[in-house]
Design an enzyme around this catalytic site. Structure first.
Site, PDB file in Angstrom:
ATOM      1  N   HIS A  57      54.396 -22.136  -9.949  1.00 37.85           N
ATOM      2  CA  HIS A  57      55.118 -23.065 -10.828  1.00 37.85           C
ATOM      3  C   HIS A  57      56.581 -22.676 -10.977  1.00 37.85           C
ATOM      4  O   HIS A  57      56.987 -21.536 -10.706  1.00 37.85           O
ATOM      5  CB  HIS A  57      54.446 -23.104 -12.206  1.00 37.85           C
ATOM      6  CG  HIS A  57      54.534 -21.789 -12.926  1.00 37.85           C
ATOM      7  ND1 HIS A  57      55.650 -21.378 -13.616  1.00 37.85           N
ATOM      8  CD2 HIS A  57      53.631 -20.788 -13.053  1.00 37.85           C
ATOM      9  CE1 HIS A  57      55.437 -20.189 -14.143  1.00 37.85           C
ATOM     10  NE2 HIS A  57      54.214 -19.798 -13.812  1.00 37.85           N
ATOM     11  N   GLU A  83      46.728 -18.721 -14.499  1.00 40.21           N
ATOM     12  CA  GLU A  83      47.257 -17.361 -14.491  1.00 40.21           C
ATOM     13  C   GLU A  83      46.207 -16.415 -15.075  1.00 40.21           C
ATOM     14  O   GLU A  83      45.244 -16.841 -15.725  1.00 40.21           O
ATOM     15  CB  GLU A  83      48.547 -17.321 -15.324  1.00 40.21           C
ATOM     16  CG  GLU A  83      49.212 -15.968 -15.453  1.00 40.21           C
ATOM     17  CD  GLU A  83      49.584 -15.345 -14.126  1.00 40.21           C
ATOM     18  OE1 GLU A  83      48.658 -14.795 -13.479  1.00 40.21           O
ATOM     19  OE2 GLU A  83      50.764 -15.395 -13.749  1.00 40.21           O
TER      20      GLU A  83
END
Length: 199
Positions: free
Chosen positions: A9, A90
């Site tokens: 990202h 994550e």
């Protein structure tokens, strides 16, 4: 042989501050939005070079990944899939989420954070998630927006070498089938030809 492009990202303010984000729901900043646009152009060039046709797009469930996917999709003419994938989030850092990275590492030198995930657990779910996404798009090349630790662990598993910290917008391309992937574009930009790791 299908190809999956794995994209980290774009930048958030916590990236600048060097804080653990984990599962926290942070938005992209302006630099992050620019990085997402740049990633889209890089994907366009990679697709042409590899003969890949990016035909689907998805992300983890984190807002920063979904926002990156939306921007990438705007530039590639793709609409992110309705179903995001929690397995591609994550690493969960537990009590260390929101803390400065150096402070957390000083308090917990082993980097095993109370309430957090082990790196083995993250890798296991990430590989499971990749396989599930691929099975949902049989025979089609696609783009998946994920996170720094997740991307690093997957690439390290497939290549046998830890690629280290990866910048926002970094891209790896893997090809193969569920359970038998190999890295063909390293996130450092190096093309590699590792044999498939089976599990």
């Amino acid at each position: 042989m299908r190809r999956l492009a794995l994209v980290r990202h774009g930048q958030t303010d916590w990236n600048i501050q060097r804080r653990y984000q984990g599962w926290e729901g942070l938005d992209l900043n302006e630099v992050g939005r620019t990085q997402a646009r740049e990633a889209a152009e890089h994907l366009r060039r990679l697709g042409a070079a590899l003969g890949a046709e990016w035909s689907w797009l998805t992300s983890s469930t984190s807002p920063r990944a979904m926002q990156t996917a939306l921007i990438v999709g705007e530039h590639l003419g793709l609409v992110p899939h309705d179903l995001q994938h929690a397995d591609l989030r994550e690493r969960g850092f537990g009590v260390a989420e929101g803390m400065l990275i150096e402070e957390a590492r000083t308090r917990w030198p082993t980097r095993e954070y109370p309430g957090g995930e082990s790196v083995e657990a993250v890798l296991d779910r990430a590989l499971r998630g990749l396989d599930a996404v691929a099975l949902a798009h049989l025979g089609l090349d696609g783009v998946l927006v994920t996170h720094g630790t997740t991307l690093r662990l997957v690439v390290g598993h497939l290549t046998g070498e830890d690629p280290g910290s990866l910048p926002n917008g970094a891209i790896a391309v893997i090809e193969g089938e569920p359970g038998a992937w190999r890295t063909i574009v390293h996130p450092s930009g190096t093309t590699t030809s590792e044999r498939a790791h089976r599990r």
